[in-house]
Design an enzyme around this catalytic site. Structure first.
Site, PDB file in Angstrom:
ATOM      1  N   ASP A  11       2.070   0.172  56.167  1.00  0.00           N
ATOM      2  CA  ASP A  11       2.828   0.040  57.399  1.00  0.00           C
ATOM      3  C   ASP A  11       2.879   1.372  58.144  1.00  0.00           C
ATOM      4  O   ASP A  11       3.129   2.426  57.563  1.00  0.00           O
ATOM      5  CB  ASP A  11       4.248  -0.428  57.066  1.00  0.00           C
ATOM      6  CG  ASP A  11       5.107  -0.633  58.291  1.00  0.00           C
ATOM      7  OD1 ASP A  11       4.749  -1.495  59.108  1.00  0.00           O
ATOM      8  OD2 ASP A  11       6.126   0.080  58.434  1.00  0.00           O
TER       9      ASP A  11
ATOM     10  N   GLU B   7      -2.053   0.194  59.237  1.00  0.00           N
ATOM     11  CA  GLU B   7      -1.525  -0.204  60.534  1.00  0.00           C
ATOM     12  C   GLU B   7      -1.178   1.097  61.263  1.00  0.00           C
ATOM     13  O   GLU B   7      -0.095   1.642  61.101  1.00  0.00           O
ATOM     14  CB  GLU B   7      -0.278  -1.081  60.390  1.00  0.00           C
ATOM     15  CG  GLU B   7       0.221  -1.599  61.734  1.00  0.00           C
ATOM     16  CD  GLU B   7       1.737  -1.565  61.879  1.00  0.00           C
ATOM     17  OE1 GLU B   7       2.252  -2.203  62.800  1.00  0.00           O
ATOM     18  OE2 GLU B   7       2.403  -0.876  61.093  1.00  0.00           O
TER      19      GLU B   7
END
Length: 594
Positions: A277, A322
């Protein structure tokens, strides 16, 4: 580190460099604050054996020191199972799962089709959050759909019954609503037996903001500037994360903590990869590329270290970043100065595709931008990007966003326009270079805003069975199921026709070329039919329609415009040596091969 069971007791080891004493209180000593003192190793670590402790006992550390008034109770940062209560009691567990003898082989990355899901809302029963067993009950459906990789949104423990998962306080712990370490392993074993790779979404750019007060926050009392203490930055590098507090990526013990977490999931739980993330918030104070003076070099080196560890131990495991800054160096090898991720989310592709299908007026669709998005890649490898038309962020209620069919026509997601243009987007995801990913429910036209408190409406699978069939057909072609679309797994693409006036696009995909390999994709982004439209082909002869998204078998109100087989001959056109005519319906895609 943590609680390590052995025959005859449990060993405990914890890092608390500013503590003057550390004891272990638990069910084995009636939660005494003094009964089981650990010994200092004189390096910031404390350790000791407790013969009376055993599996399933509850425990916490009791810490005293010059920065603490009295004593404070803290959850073990390495605890693999934490009770869902206000105290945060750790549970002593052992890695003693009986894996079966089946050997799971990770699909090659050009074969991967990823299905992103949120455990609690994927298959909820009434108001009871879904768990690992509720996913198992749907694995046959996903297998029939054709996906072969399941990307789980974060499963770390969180307070209460509901969370997106991006508020980790204890990254070794599994959310108790979802299951136990044992039930997670049972899920992985079952998924592997059915051919699914498991990719886990992990959050290292921040910890918290919830549940830190009983765990990592000022763990041994010490802090600077009123900040978080030994696990966190205590200066401006902490202050600008938009979520929780940024770990201290420069402190060796914190780096080890994150690295140990990665290896636990890989080795003990046998997962097959990660989605990291917000890596931009690991490598930059403000989470962007604008000013290198705000970079966090130790965050960059941490990502390199982790990727080197994975590549050295298990190079077939995939790591996906990401980052959303479209930075080549994220997926460049560490030897060339990159972070070493295998792939990264393709935000440029998403935004161009979204803008090509959502506006109500065809004149607003930019085929040149879409062409550039299809061609875009990181370095020379098309598989270094994951492409999608939906993901959890882009459909989340908390972000005030909706599913793609609703974005196309708010309140009329089941309309012809919403179904045609959302499936047009899906067809581009499965035919463009990259690793395709869908978000749970796309395959049966889920609409509205996704929420961690909601649930997929599985009744739509029957109501929109044709949409399911459409996704299944696309996935099978993407995976070369029938050995006649191998080019969709290849690296090569040539967008050879861009008609920005009539909103038509055609591109050629291939791996090595030749029959069964060369693929032509034609996409009509306008509300009009064509009985005969000429496009270029790389080879002469008959080209067979393998997919026509306007087929009325996908929906009775689709026009069933004949996307007929065609014979390509000379002269060529659009920079191709041959040409042929095709028929195509509105907002439709044809896939042809020889």
């Amino acid at each position: 580190m943590g609680a390590i069971p052995y025959d005859g007791g449990v060993a405990f080891r914890v890092w608390a460099p500013f503590a003057s004493s550390v004891c272990v209180g638990g069910t084995f000593n009636s939660w005494s604050t003094t009964a089981n003192a650990l010994e200092s190793e004189n390096n910031g670590y404390w350790s000791g054996d407790i013969p009376e402790a055993k599996l399933d006992d509850r425990y916490r550390y009791v810490i005293s020191g010059s920065f603490i008034s009295g004593v404070q109770w803290r959850t073990d940062p390495y605890s693999k199972h934490v009770e869902d209560n206000n105290e945060g009691n750790g549970v002593i567990v052992a890695d003693n799962f009986a894996w079966n003898s089946n050997i799971f082989n990770m699909p090659t990355w050009n074969e991967l089709v990823i299905y992103e899901l949120h455990v609690a809302s994927f298959n909820r029963s009434s108001q009871t959050p879904g768990d690992f067993s509720s996913i198992i009950s749907k694995l046959n459906d996903l297998k029939n759909l054709g996906v072969n990789a399941i990307q789980l949104m974060p499963i770390f423990g969180f307070p209460g019954d509901f969370s997106l998962g991006y508020n980790p306080a204890l990254p070794f712990d599994i959310e108790s609503n979802y299951g136990t370490p044992k039930s997670f392993k049972e899920f992985i074993q079952t998924a592997h037996d059915q051919g699914f790779a498991i990719i886990l979404d992990v959050v290292y750019n921040h910890f918290g903001p919830d549940d830190l007060d009983t765990s990592l926050w000022r763990f041994d009392g010490w802090n600077e500037n009123g900040r978080g203490g030994i696990y966190f930055y205590n200066d401006n590098r902490r202050a600008f994360t938009p979520f929780g507090d940024r770990p201290d990526f420069g402190r060796g013990e914190v780096r080890q903590y994150i690295r140990d977490n990665v290896l636990m999931w890989l080795e003990e739980y046998r997962i097959d990869g990660f989605r990291f993330d917000s890596t931009v918030n690991i490598r930059n104070i403000f989470g962007n590329n604008n000013d290198p003076s705000n970079d966090i070099p130790e965050g960059w080196s941490l990502m390199q270290w982790i990727n080197n560890e994975i590549n050295g131990r298990m190079p077939w495991k995939i790591t996906i970043a990401e980052d959303l800054q479209n930075n080549d160096y994220i997926t460049r090898s560490t030897g060339a100065g990159g972070a070493g991720f295998d792939s990264q989310w393709g935000s440029l592709f998403y935004s161009a595709l979204f803008d090509a299908v959502v506006p109500p007026n065809d004149s607003s669709r930019n085929m040149d931008r879409l062409r550039d998005a299809i061609l875009q890649r990181f370095e020379t490898d098309g598989l270094k990007r994951v492409i999608y038309s939906e993901n959890h962020d882009e459909v989340a209620e908390i972000n005030r966003k909706v599913r793609l069919p609703d974005a196309i026509w708010r309140g009329n997601a089941d309309s012809w326009f919403a179904r045609k243009r959302s499936t047009l987007a899906a067809a581009l995801v499965f035919t463009s270079p990259g690793i395709p990913m869908i978000f749970m429910g796309q395959e049966f036209l889920e609409w509205g805003s996704w929420s961690d408190r909601g649930s997929l409406d599985w009744n739509k699978k029957d109501r929109f069975s044709g949409i399911w069939d459409l996704y299944q057909a696309l996935i099978r072609l993407r995976r070369n199921w029938f050995n006649n679309t191998r080019g969709l797994r290849g690296q090569n693409v040539n967008v050879h026709h861009v008609n920005n006036s009539d909103k038509m696009l055609a591109f050629h995909r291939w791996e090595n070329g030749g029959p069964g390999d060369d693929v032509i994709v034609v996409a009509n982004f306008a509300d009009r039919n064509y009985d005969s439209y000429t496009i270029g082909f790389p080879k002469g002869g008959t080209w067979f329609v393998r997919f026509n998204s306007d087929w009325n078998g996908f929906s009775p109100d689709f026009g069933n415009k004949a996307g007929y087989d065609t014979t390509a001959g000379q002269p060529g056109t659009h920079g191709m040596p041959f040409s042929g005519n095709i028929g195509i319906g509105p907002y439709s895609v044809l896939i042809l091969s020889q």
